[in-house]
Design an enzyme around this catalytic site. Structure first.
Site, mmCIF file in Angstrom:
data_model
loop_
_atom_site.group_PDB
_atom_site.id
_atom_site.type_symbol
_atom_site.label_atom_id
_atom_site.label_comp_id
_atom_site.label_asym_id
_atom_site.label_seq_id
_atom_site.Cartn_x
_atom_site.Cartn_y
_atom_site.Cartn_z
ATOM 1 N N THR A 266 0.882 -1.177 0.000
ATOM 2 C CA THR A 266 0.000 0.000 0.000
ATOM 3 C C THR A 266 0.911 1.215 0.000
ATOM 4 O OG1 THR A 266 -1.668 -1.185 1.276
ATOM 5 C CG2 THR A 266 -1.857 1.211 1.185
ATOM 6 N N LYS B 164 -7.463 1.794 -3.134
ATOM 7 C CA LYS B 164 -7.141 1.372 -1.757
ATOM 8 C C LYS B 164 -7.351 2.547 -0.794
ATOM 9 C CE LYS B 164 -5.184 -0.937 1.690
ATOM 10 N NZ LYS B 164 -5.398 -2.237 2.262
ATOM 11 N N LYS C 77 0.083 5.295 8.216
ATOM 12 C CA LYS C 77 0.787 5.442 6.926
ATOM 13 C C LYS C 77 -0.234 5.606 5.807
ATOM 14 C CE LYS C 77 1.853 1.808 4.806
ATOM 15 N NZ LYS C 77 1.341 0.953 3.746
HETATM 16 N N1 LIG Z 1 -1.016 -6.651 7.517
HETATM 17 C C1 LIG Z 1 -2.184 -6.402 6.935
HETATM 18 O O1 LIG Z 1 -3.262 -6.771 7.428
HETATM 19 C C2 LIG Z 1 -2.225 -5.641 5.619
HETATM 20 C C3 LIG Z 1 -3.435 -5.601 4.914
HETATM 21 C C4 LIG Z 1 -3.483 -4.928 3.700
HETATM 22 C C5 LIG Z 1 -2.354 -4.274 3.215
HETATM 23 N N2 LIG Z 1 -1.184 -4.313 3.939
HETATM 24 C C6 LIG Z 1 -0.008 -3.599 3.376
HETATM 25 O O2 LIG Z 1 0.914 -4.579 2.909
HETATM 26 C C7 LIG Z 1 2.244 -4.095 3.089
HETATM 27 C C8 LIG Z 1 3.040 -5.110 3.927
HETATM 28 O O3 LIG Z 1 2.388 -5.291 5.176
HETATM 29 P P1 LIG Z 1 2.822 -6.475 6.180
HETATM 30 O O4 LIG Z 1 1.785 -6.492 7.244
HETATM 31 O O5 LIG Z 1 3.149 -7.701 5.414
HETATM 32 O O6 LIG Z 1 4.176 -5.843 6.773
HETATM 33 P P2 LIG Z 1 5.366 -6.559 7.560
HETATM 34 O O7 LIG Z 1 4.934 -7.847 8.167
HETATM 35 O O8 LIG Z 1 5.994 -5.518 8.419
HETATM 36 O O9 LIG Z 1 6.400 -6.928 6.367
HETATM 37 C C9 LIG Z 1 7.063 -5.936 5.644
HETATM 38 C C10 LIG Z 1 8.001 -6.599 4.664
HETATM 39 O O10 LIG Z 1 8.684 -5.592 3.918
HETATM 40 C C11 LIG Z 1 10.100 -5.769 4.067
HETATM 41 N N3 LIG Z 1 10.741 -4.449 4.045
HETATM 42 C C12 LIG Z 1 10.342 -3.337 4.722
HETATM 43 N N4 LIG Z 1 11.177 -2.313 4.453
HETATM 44 C C13 LIG Z 1 12.101 -2.775 3.599
HETATM 45 C C14 LIG Z 1 13.212 -2.194 2.944
HETATM 46 N N5 LIG Z 1 13.524 -0.883 3.124
HETATM 47 N N6 LIG Z 1 13.961 -2.970 2.127
HETATM 48 C C15 LIG Z 1 13.635 -4.262 1.940
HETATM 49 N N7 LIG Z 1 12.591 -4.880 2.516
HETATM 50 C C16 LIG Z 1 11.834 -4.145 3.331
HETATM 51 C C17 LIG Z 1 10.262 -6.465 5.395
HETATM 52 O O11 LIG Z 1 11.521 -7.093 5.456
HETATM 53 P P3 LIG Z 1 12.140 -7.549 6.878
HETATM 54 O O12 LIG Z 1 11.585 -8.895 7.167
HETATM 55 O O13 LIG Z 1 13.618 -7.544 6.661
HETATM 56 O O14 LIG Z 1 11.713 -6.495 7.895
HETATM 57 C C18 LIG Z 1 9.091 -7.450 5.317
HETATM 58 O O15 LIG Z 1 9.394 -8.518 4.466
HETATM 59 C C19 LIG Z 1 2.139 -2.698 3.743
HETATM 60 O O16 LIG Z 1 2.182 -1.712 2.722
HETATM 61 C C20 LIG Z 1 0.752 -2.752 4.389
HETATM 62 O O17 LIG Z 1 0.180 -1.457 4.524
HETATM 63 C C21 LIG Z 1 -1.098 -4.981 5.119
#
Ligand SMILES: NC(=O)c1ccc[n+]([C@@H]2O[C@H](COP(=O)([O-])OP(=O)(O)OC[C@H]3O[C@@H](n4cnc5c(N)ncnc54)[C@H](OP(=O)(O)O)[C@@H]3O)[C@@H](O)[C@H]2O)c1
Length: 302
Positions: A112, A187, A255
């Site tokens: 997102t 979104k 965010k």
């Molecule tokens: N969680 C939900 O319910 C949900 C629902 C809809 C949409 N989203 C969206 O989906 C996206 C991911 O969410 P998530 O919940 O999966 O987050 P998360 O569990 O925090 O995972 C984030 C991922 O991105 C990687 N990452 C972050 N910064 C990075 C960088 N600078 N360079 C390389 N890799 C990086 C992290 O790597 P590391 O493992 O090394 O930290 C991890 O693999 C976000 O944009 C969020 O808003 C989430």
């Protein structure tokens, strides 16, 4: 950590794909791609998560040391990282995925992020001979684990049609909504619709509790009428119980609302309630709730 629930997959020709970012969402999404029969190479900034993913989903999965290596030879490269800067970090530069993409391939981003970064990266991709689709998702952690996400896409129609049957491995709806950036804008609409609703539901529950009502019974009744919502059905009971560890973190919501309010400044939309709820979420962060679920808005009213 990536555990997924089994489902049946449409039969589609196996593709060589890469997945960058194995977090709460990306891990299970990549898992469904592997289970659906695609050849998946994964990359994660913290290598231990990539190793764990390969151990769980096995051959033909493997992990690469850089996004560029993961993307090399792939028909479709997927990403799901945190925000605009994180996306640029995995895509641009000498070790970024764009440096490894082959001509005619497709990059599908499930982060997102802003509509601006989608347009910027789409232009960069087209100059380099491949396409970029912005494809944020809705459905949360459970949707990712069940392979039942809703995907909102923007970009080139032919490339979308190529990627759509592959995305079907982790989605129940995959829709092209317009040109590059349209997925991210959709979104934002989704998040605007949720923000005010969660505050309304919080006020309703807090009011009912102060009035001494059995709120589980009340929600059961009014959930069959005009007040029904996904949030009421899925979060109402846990809000009554004060449990907030259900996946979509307050930090992520802030965010997203930041992206929404920036975009509204540009397009002139008036979002008074969304702006207020954004500040309420800032209160929740200050109270220690950065990683609490978004339904924790109710804690301000206790
Ligand atoms: N969680 C939900 O319910 C949900 C629902 C809809 C949409 N989203 C969206 O989906 C996206 C991911 O969410 P998530 O919940 O999966 O987050 P998360 O569990 O925090 O995972 C984030 C991922 O991105 C990687 N990452 C972050 N910064 C990075 C960088 N600078 N360079 C390389 N890799 C990086 C992290 O790597 P590391 O493992 O090394 O930290 C991890 O693999 C976000 O944009 C969020 O808003 C989430």
């Amino acid at each position: 950590m990536s555990s997924i629930n089994s489902r049946t997959y449409e039969s589609v020709p196996a593709q060589t794909v890469a997945f960058l970012g194995l977090g709460v969402m990306g891990g299970p999404m990549a898992g469904h791609l592997a289970k659906a029969g695609h050849k998946v190479t994964v990359y994660n900034r913290t290598p231990a998560k990539a190793e764990a993913w390969v151990a769980e989903f096995g051959a033909p999965g493997r992990h690469a040391a850089t996004p560029r290596e993961a993307a090399a030879g792939a028909d479709i490269v997927f990403s799901c990282v945190g925000n605009d800067d994180d996306l640029r970090a995995v895509v641009l530069g000498p070790n970024g995925a764009f440096a490894g993409m082959k001509q005619g391939s497709v990059f599908v981003d499930h982060t997102t992020a802003s509509a601006d970064v989608a347009r910027e990266l789409s232009n960069a991709a087209q100059s380099a001979g491949f396409q970029f689709i912005d494809a944020p998702v809705s459905g949360g952690q459970a949707g990712a684990q069940n392979g039942a996400l809703t995907v909102m896409c923007g970009g080139d129609k032919t490339s979308f049609e190529r990627a759509k049957p592959v995305m079907a491995a982790f989605a129940r709806a995959v829709t092209l909504l317009g040109a590059s950036g349209a997925g991210q804008l959709a979104k934002m609409v989704n998040q605007i619709a949720i923000a005010g609703l969660v505050q309304g539901l919080s006020e309703a529950i807090a009011f009912g509790q102060r009035a001494g009502l059995d709120m589980k019974l009340v929600l059961d009744v009014i959930g069959k009428g005009a007040a029904q919502s996904w949030q009421m059905d899925n979060r109402g009971k846990t809000m009554i119980e004060g449990k907030f560890d259900y996946g979509f973190a307050v930090d992520w919501m802030r965010k997203d609302l930041g992206l929404v309010l920036d975009e509204a400044k540009r397009n002139g939309a008036r979002l008074p309630v969304t702006a207020l709820v954004d500040q309420f979420y800032a209160d929740v962060q200050q109270a220690g709730g950065k990683r609490w679920d978004t339904s924790s808005l109710i804690t301000r009213l206790k």
